[in-house]
Motif scaffolding. Structure first.
Motif, PDB file in Angstrom:
ATOM      1  N   TYR A 127       0.829  -1.210   0.000  1.00 58.00           N
ATOM      2  CA  TYR A 127       0.000   0.000   0.000  1.00 58.00           C
ATOM      3  C   TYR A 127       0.860   1.256   0.000  1.00 58.00           C
ATOM      4  O   TYR A 127       0.536   2.224  -0.666  1.00 58.00           O
ATOM      5  CB  TYR A 127      -0.987   0.018   1.180  1.00 58.00           C
ATOM      6  CG  TYR A 127      -1.853   1.246   1.116  1.00 58.00           C
ATOM      7  CD1 TYR A 127      -2.702   1.430   0.033  1.00 58.00           C
ATOM      8  CD2 TYR A 127      -1.761   2.249   2.066  1.00 58.00           C
ATOM      9  CE1 TYR A 127      -3.450   2.582  -0.104  1.00 58.00           C
ATOM     10  CE2 TYR A 127      -2.509   3.406   1.940  1.00 58.00           C
ATOM     11  CZ  TYR A 127      -3.356   3.567   0.850  1.00 58.00           C
ATOM     12  OH  TYR A 127      -4.079   4.717   0.707  1.00 58.00           O
ATOM     13  N   ILE A 149       1.749   1.697  -3.610  1.00 57.29           N
ATOM     14  CA  ILE A 149       0.622   2.082  -4.465  1.00 57.29           C
ATOM     15  C   ILE A 149       0.167   3.504  -4.149  1.00 57.29           C
ATOM     16  O   ILE A 149      -0.132   4.286  -5.050  1.00 57.29           O
ATOM     17  CB  ILE A 149      -0.544   1.075  -4.302  1.00 57.29           C
ATOM     18  CG1 ILE A 149      -0.130  -0.248  -4.955  1.00 57.29           C
ATOM     19  CG2 ILE A 149      -1.822   1.597  -4.954  1.00 57.29           C
ATOM     20  CD1 ILE A 149      -1.122  -1.374  -4.785  1.00 57.29           C
ATOM     21  N   LEU A 177      -0.267   6.419  -6.782  1.00 60.49           N
ATOM     22  CA  LEU A 177      -1.547   7.082  -7.031  1.00 60.49           C
ATOM     23  C   LEU A 177      -1.464   8.595  -6.847  1.00 60.49           C
ATOM     24  O   LEU A 177      -2.291   9.319  -7.359  1.00 60.49           O
ATOM     25  CB  LEU A 177      -2.632   6.522  -6.093  1.00 60.49           C
ATOM     26  CG  LEU A 177      -3.056   5.070  -6.358  1.00 60.49           C
ATOM     27  CD1 LEU A 177      -4.107   4.649  -5.347  1.00 60.49           C
ATOM     28  CD2 LEU A 177      -3.590   4.912  -7.778  1.00 60.49           C
ATOM     29  N   ASP A 187       1.870  13.825  -7.081  1.00 56.27           N
ATOM     30  CA  ASP A 187       2.713  14.867  -6.503  1.00 56.27           C
ATOM     31  C   ASP A 187       3.628  14.348  -5.411  1.00 56.27           C
ATOM     32  O   ASP A 187       4.370  15.107  -4.805  1.00 56.27           O
ATOM     33  CB  ASP A 187       1.842  15.990  -5.928  1.00 56.27           C
ATOM     34  CG  ASP A 187       1.039  16.637  -7.027  1.00 56.27           C
ATOM     35  OD1 ASP A 187       1.639  17.013  -8.035  1.00 56.27           O
ATOM     36  OD2 ASP A 187      -0.188  16.744  -6.885  1.00 56.27           O
ATOM     37  N   LEU A 217      11.318  14.174  -1.508  1.00 56.88           N
ATOM     38  CA  LEU A 217      12.068  15.390  -1.188  1.00 56.88           C
ATOM     39  C   LEU A 217      11.944  15.797   0.281  1.00 56.88           C
ATOM     40  O   LEU A 217      12.952  15.976   0.966  1.00 56.88           O
ATOM     41  CB  LEU A 217      11.586  16.530  -2.093  1.00 56.88           C
ATOM     42  CG  LEU A 217      12.281  17.869  -1.928  1.00 56.88           C
ATOM     43  CD1 LEU A 217      13.725  17.785  -2.390  1.00 56.88           C
ATOM     44  CD2 LEU A 217      11.564  18.960  -2.719  1.00 56.88           C
ATOM     45  N   GLN A 226      14.944  15.759   2.959  1.00 60.73           N
ATOM     46  CA  GLN A 226      15.457  17.032   3.481  1.00 60.73           C
ATOM     47  C   GLN A 226      15.631  16.993   4.994  1.00 60.73           C
ATOM     48  O   GLN A 226      16.395  17.749   5.559  1.00 60.73           O
ATOM     49  CB  GLN A 226      14.496  18.168   3.106  1.00 60.73           C
ATOM     50  CG  GLN A 226      14.757  18.675   1.696  1.00 60.73           C
ATOM     51  CD  GLN A 226      13.730  19.696   1.269  1.00 60.73           C
ATOM     52  OE1 GLN A 226      12.610  19.686   1.754  1.00 60.73           O
ATOM     53  NE2 GLN A 226      14.108  20.564   0.369  1.00 60.73           N
ATOM     54  N   GLY A 283      24.361  12.914   4.247  1.00 60.71           N
ATOM     55  CA  GLY A 283      25.198  13.252   3.088  1.00 60.71           C
ATOM     56  C   GLY A 283      24.591  12.720   1.808  1.00 60.71           C
ATOM     57  O   GLY A 283      24.417  13.451   0.829  1.00 60.71           O
ATOM     58  N   THR A 334      18.771  15.067  -3.012  1.00 64.66           N
ATOM     59  CA  THR A 334      17.840  16.190  -3.157  1.00 64.66           C
ATOM     60  C   THR A 334      18.417  17.306  -4.011  1.00 64.66           C
ATOM     61  O   THR A 334      17.678  18.088  -4.576  1.00 64.66           O
ATOM     62  CB  THR A 334      17.432  16.769  -1.786  1.00 64.66           C
ATOM     63  OG1 THR A 334      18.630  17.064  -1.056  1.00 64.66           O
ATOM     64  CG2 THR A 334      16.587  15.797  -1.008  1.00 64.66           C
ATOM     65  N   SER A 335      19.731  17.388  -4.104  1.00 64.30           N
ATOM     66  CA  SER A 335      20.284  18.497  -4.884  1.00 64.30           C
ATOM     67  C   SER A 335      20.428  18.139  -6.373  1.00 64.30           C
ATOM     68  O   SER A 335      20.821  18.971  -7.160  1.00 64.30           O
ATOM     69  CB  SER A 335      21.626  18.949  -4.294  1.00 64.30           C
ATOM     70  OG  SER A 335      22.536  17.893  -4.340  1.00 64.30           O
ATOM     71  N   HIS A 336      20.113  16.907  -6.735  1.00 67.99           N
ATOM     72  CA  HIS A 336      20.130  16.539  -8.147  1.00 67.99           C
ATOM     73  C   HIS A 336      18.730  16.074  -8.568  1.00 67.99           C
ATOM     74  O   HIS A 336      18.333  14.957  -8.235  1.00 67.99           O
ATOM     75  CB  HIS A 336      21.123  15.397  -8.410  1.00 67.99           C
ATOM     76  CG  HIS A 336      22.547  15.799  -8.162  1.00 67.99           C
ATOM     77  ND1 HIS A 336      23.072  15.942  -6.907  1.00 67.99           N
ATOM     78  CD2 HIS A 336      23.549  16.100  -9.025  1.00 67.99           C
ATOM     79  CE1 HIS A 336      24.337  16.315  -6.989  1.00 67.99           C
ATOM     80  NE2 HIS A 336      24.649  16.426  -8.267  1.00 67.99           N
ATOM     81  N   PRO A 337      17.992  16.917  -9.271  1.00 66.49           N
ATOM     82  CA  PRO A 337      16.608  16.592  -9.632  1.00 66.49           C
ATOM     83  C   PRO A 337      16.468  15.239 -10.337  1.00 66.49           C
ATOM     84  O   PRO A 337      15.523  14.492 -10.059  1.00 66.49           O
ATOM     85  CB  PRO A 337      16.209  17.725 -10.577  1.00 66.49           C
ATOM     86  CG  PRO A 337      17.102  18.852 -10.216  1.00 66.49           C
ATOM     87  CD  PRO A 337      18.387  18.247  -9.739  1.00 66.49           C
ATOM     88  N   TYR A 349      12.807  16.530  14.307  1.00 66.33           N
ATOM     89  CA  TYR A 349      12.270  16.576  12.953  1.00 66.33           C
ATOM     90  C   TYR A 349      11.055  17.478  12.902  1.00 66.33           C
ATOM     91  O   TYR A 349      10.270  17.528  13.839  1.00 66.33           O
ATOM     92  CB  TYR A 349      11.877  15.171  12.490  1.00 66.33           C
ATOM     93  CG  TYR A 349      13.038  14.205  12.533  1.00 66.33           C
ATOM     94  CD1 TYR A 349      14.005  14.238  11.533  1.00 66.33           C
ATOM     95  CD2 TYR A 349      13.170  13.295  13.566  1.00 66.33           C
ATOM     96  CE1 TYR A 349      15.073  13.370  11.565  1.00 66.33           C
ATOM     97  CE2 TYR A 349      14.237  12.418  13.612  1.00 66.33           C
ATOM     98  CZ  TYR A 349      15.194  12.456  12.614  1.00 66.33           C
ATOM     99  OH  TYR A 349      16.254  11.610  12.648  1.00 66.33           O
ATOM    100  N   ALA A 350      10.932  18.180  11.755  1.00 64.40           N
ATOM    101  CA  ALA A 350       9.757  19.034  11.590  1.00 64.40           C
ATOM    102  C   ALA A 350       8.541  18.193  11.209  1.00 64.40           C
ATOM    103  O   ALA A 350       7.411  18.576  11.444  1.00 64.40           O
ATOM    104  CB  ALA A 350      10.021  20.086  10.532  1.00 64.40           C
ATOM    105  N   ARG A 351       8.809  17.020  10.627  1.00 69.58           N
ATOM    106  CA  ARG A 351       7.696  16.155  10.215  1.00 69.58           C
ATOM    107  C   ARG A 351       7.003  15.557  11.437  1.00 69.58           C
ATOM    108  O   ARG A 351       7.655  15.265  12.428  1.00 69.58           O
ATOM    109  CB  ARG A 351       8.222  15.007   9.363  1.00 69.58           C
ATOM    110  CG  ARG A 351       8.724  15.462   8.037  1.00 69.58           C
ATOM    111  CD  ARG A 351       8.816  14.290   7.085  1.00 69.58           C
ATOM    112  NE  ARG A 351       8.513  14.756   5.758  1.00 69.58           N
ATOM    113  CZ  ARG A 351       7.823  14.087   4.865  1.00 69.58           C
ATOM    114  NH1 ARG A 351       7.361  12.902   5.162  1.00 69.58           N
ATOM    115  NH2 ARG A 351       7.599  14.579   3.673  1.00 69.58           N
ATOM    116  N   PRO A 352       5.704  15.353  11.348  1.00 71.37           N
ATOM    117  CA  PRO A 352       5.015  14.734  12.476  1.00 71.37           C
ATOM    118  C   PRO A 352       5.524  13.315  12.713  1.00 71.37           C
ATOM    119  O   PRO A 352       5.811  12.591  11.757  1.00 71.37           O
ATOM    120  CB  PRO A 352       3.555  14.704  12.033  1.00 71.37           C
ATOM    121  CG  PRO A 352       3.499  15.246  10.671  1.00 71.37           C
ATOM    122  CD  PRO A 352       4.836  15.661  10.234  1.00 71.37           C
TER     123      PRO A 352
END
Lengths: 531, 167
Positions: free
Chosen positions: B28, B31, B35, B38, B42, B46, B54, B60-63, B116-119
């Protein structure tokens, strides 16, 4: 057939039977995972439908069915048109940032950006087909920084980028007289902006002018007239409205999702010495370079009243009203531009400011706590500004309407008002929850995020520092100078054009005058002057 | 790939249940990323702290590297999830999953003083659910069940037959 052989045959057939039986069971067991996978597929389908339905319900409720967000052409366009040759007037910190936005970087910055792993991102920035060919600064060291920046070959566009010689001009007049300069960027202290911009427009140079646009009303009027007559492309140095979220917020306002907006609150809080414009010391606490031998002090003062040279004045000029209008000129200008770009409020009918020097008790004139109220009776709207330099608590920028409010920063969070008329039914039926953001725009996603999950809600409440265009993180200042360059090429009007600059300039001069004169200042619309 | 097991029924089915649950979760995860057009790693990368920062910074610095990582991650999760759920090459899938999930853990480990800023899901100190999942996958790789419950049973039988019948 002997008994032995018979026995063997029976054994074999029994074995075969057993083998077949095992096969069936084996196959059944082997496939036992399939129904589990099927259940997962079914649940995924149910979840997708549920979310789509819920999103559709909110989107329908808000009338956003047909909403379309502008797609930016960023990164698609090949450098077009002729090379544009740029001159920098003033090359301090802001000019360095503008250079980055144009695709130029000082060698020491390229080193430190490389270490911080930011350089590659920057090198992907769109090549604008411009060259910095002129630098003018009254301080030798800054001028040299400018030359080193303009000549650095590490830049977007790589080897294909134009490499032209860079010239230092002793005065901006010399630069303006030079036909080999097409356009100028003005990044001096504020008291020079209007005068230099007027002369640049007269010389037929396109202008990118940092805010504040002007400190005095007569200068602003002269600038407005001159730019209008000259036809040069004028862009005022604001960048936040280039964020993709701003374009989405514009759509929200256009669709009247907030209902009648009667109050807009803008704020700026900071709590550092540098944030209070004390900047004459470097990171190690040593005085920054510069003395009367290396700085042309007379030229730096320009039309400002004479004051003896001091590093304090040179680096911390924002503290004095002769060179700037403090928080109004440095911070509120951005706020005004943000609101004016969204609501087209124009010049206020009246402004009342108050504040004082309550924390940074040095030799400054500018207040460190300042509050201005701008009235727009024709639009039934009050714009408030409140700034403080002794607290870094974030207070945001909020548009308050009868049906909802929008907090607009690096993202836009729209919350329905619990007493809204428009959403009353939606709130009653539970489709809309007024205690949580109704819609938020995730700039990373570039689409409406109507069903905000806990983590999405969390992101929405935080800020993001850059905007994201087609999945790439882009510096907003880069988008702003790019817009200016594109307008020079195709003759369009940039977003912070002279009309916007004029409205902003008047509003700021009124606010400053109100603070200094301790009275309410009015705008006489008939005679177009401040009274 | 042939392996014999001599677990009791209860042991087998407990392990199968664990395999299905982790397979379900990982499939899941894959998937859901597929789905959501977006989705990108990233934001997660980050946040990277510790020994993976590193590498994460480089990604992240190379698209193009970032989009490759996103692609491999999404399809890797799907492949591992399908492998565990249906029992196809389940041992390989379990090892691959253990390594992949362990890199997630290393990217954002819940260490003291690292924020971390993420929850964050729950209260974690050094050990978190990501680490659990990684080690559970190691257990599944070491105690395989797909030769009994899973398509590997059929694969194994077909292979054995080709190699000269039931022995």
């Amino acid at each position: 057939m002997t008994e032995k052989r018979k026995q063997e045959k029976t054994n074999t057939s029994n074995e075969n039977k057993r083998a077949e039986g095992m096969k069936r069971r084996t196959v059944l067991k082997a496939l036992a995972g399939v129904p589990v996978a099927g259940l997962l597929g079914f649940e995924i389908l149910r979840k997708t439908n549920y979310e789509a339905d819920k999103r559709k319900q909110i989107v329908r409720e808000l009338g956003l069915d047909d909403i379309e967000f502008p797609k930016m052409d960023y990164g698609n366009a090949k450098p077009s048109g002729d090379l544009i040759r740029l001159g920098f007037i003033g090359f301090g910190t802001r000019a360095r940032q503008l250079s980055h936005a144009l695709g130029f970087m000082h060698p020491t910055d390229t080193e430190s950006w490389k270490k911080r792993k930011l350089l590659n991102d920057w090198l992907q920035q769109e090549y604008l087909n411009v060259a910095i060919t002129g630098i003018c600064d009254v301080f030798d060291e800054h001028a040299q920084n400018g030359i080193d920046t303009a000549s650095n070959k590490v830049r977007p566009g790589g080897d294909g980028a134009a490499a032209l010689p860079v010239k230092r001009y002793r005065t901006y007049h010399e630069m303006l007289a030079d036909d080999s300069i097409d356009a100028v960027l003005i990044a001096t202290p504020d008291h020079h902006h209007a005068r230099i911009a007027i002369d640049a427009a007269k010389a037929g140079k396109h202008i990118y002018c940092e805010k504040s646009v002007a400190l005095k009303e007569d200068e602003l009027n002269e600038l407005y007239e001159t730019v209008k007559q000259s036809g040069v492309v004028f862009q005022l140095g604001h960048q936040i409205t280039q964020s993709i979220v701003f374009k989405q917020a514009k759509e929200i306002i256009k669709r009247n999702l907030l209902g009648k907006i009667t109050l807009v609150e803008t704020t700026s809080n900071r709590n550092t010495a540098s944030g209070a414009w004390i900047r004459h010391l470097d990171a190690k606490g040593n005085p920054k370079p510069g003395n009367e031998q290396t700085i042309d002090w007379k030229q730096w003062l320009g039309e400002a009243p004479y004051a003896p040279f001091s590093a304090d004045r040179y680096y911390n000029w924002t503290k004095w009203f002769d060179y700037d209008s403090g928080m109004i000129g440095q911070l509120f200008t951005h706020e005004f531009d943000a609101v004016n770009q969204l609501l087209r409020i124009g010049i206020p009918k009246s402004v009342m400011s108050s504040g004082g020097i309550y924390y940074w008790k040095d030799n400054r004139e500018m207040p460190d706590s300042l509050h201005c109220v701008f009235e727009y009776p024709d639009k039934d709207l009050t714009l408030m500004y409140s700034g403080n330099l002794a607290s870094s608590r974030g207070r945001g920028r909020v548009f308050m309407g009868h049906d909802g409010s929008m907090e607009l920063g690096n993202n836009a969070i729209i919350t329905a008002d619990r007493n809204s008329t428009r959403y009353a039914e939606g709130i009653q039926s539970g489709v809309i929850d007024p205690s949580a953001p109704m819609i938020s725009f995730n700039p990373e996603a570039g689409q409406i995020d109507a069903v905000s999950s806990a983590s999405e809600r969390y992101y929405a409440s935080r800020g993001l520092t850059t905007t994201t265009v087609n999945g790439r993180r882009i510096d907003v200042t880069h988008l702003h100078v790019r817009e200016w360059i594109n307008c020079i090429r195709n003759g369009n009007e940039p977003s912070a054009n002279i009309e916007m600059a004029y409205e902003e300039g008047i509003a700021c001069i009124m606010a400053h005058q109100s603070y200094v004169e301790k009275r309410m200042v009015q705008w006489d619309e008939v005679n177009r002057k401040i009274v | 790939m042939k392996y014999e097991t001599n677990y009791t029924k209860l042991q087998t089915y407990s392990l199968v249940l664990l395999r299905w649950l982790i397979g379900w979760h990982i499939l899941y995860e894959g998937i859901a990323k597929l789905l959501n057009p977006d989705w990108s790693s990233l934001g997660f990368l980050q946040q990277a702290q510790g020994i993976m920062s590193g590498f994460a910074g480089w990604v992240t610095s190379h698209p193009t590297v970032l989009s490759t990582v996103d692609f491999l991650n999404t399809w890797g999760l799907i492949a591992i999830g399908v492998g565990l759920l249906l029992g196809i090459c389940a041992r390989t899938a379990a090892w691959a999953g253990a390594i992949l999930v362990f890199t997630y853990y290393l990217t954002c480990p819940p260490l003291i003083g690292v924020e971390y800023a993420r929850p964050v899901d729950g209260n974690n100190l050094i050990v978190d659910k990501t680490l659990f999942e990684s080690i559970a996958l190691v257990v599944l790789a070491v105690f395989p069940t797909s030769a009994v419950v899973g398509l590997d049973a059929i694969i194994q039988r077909l292979r054995t037959r080709r190699n000269g019948g039931v022995k």
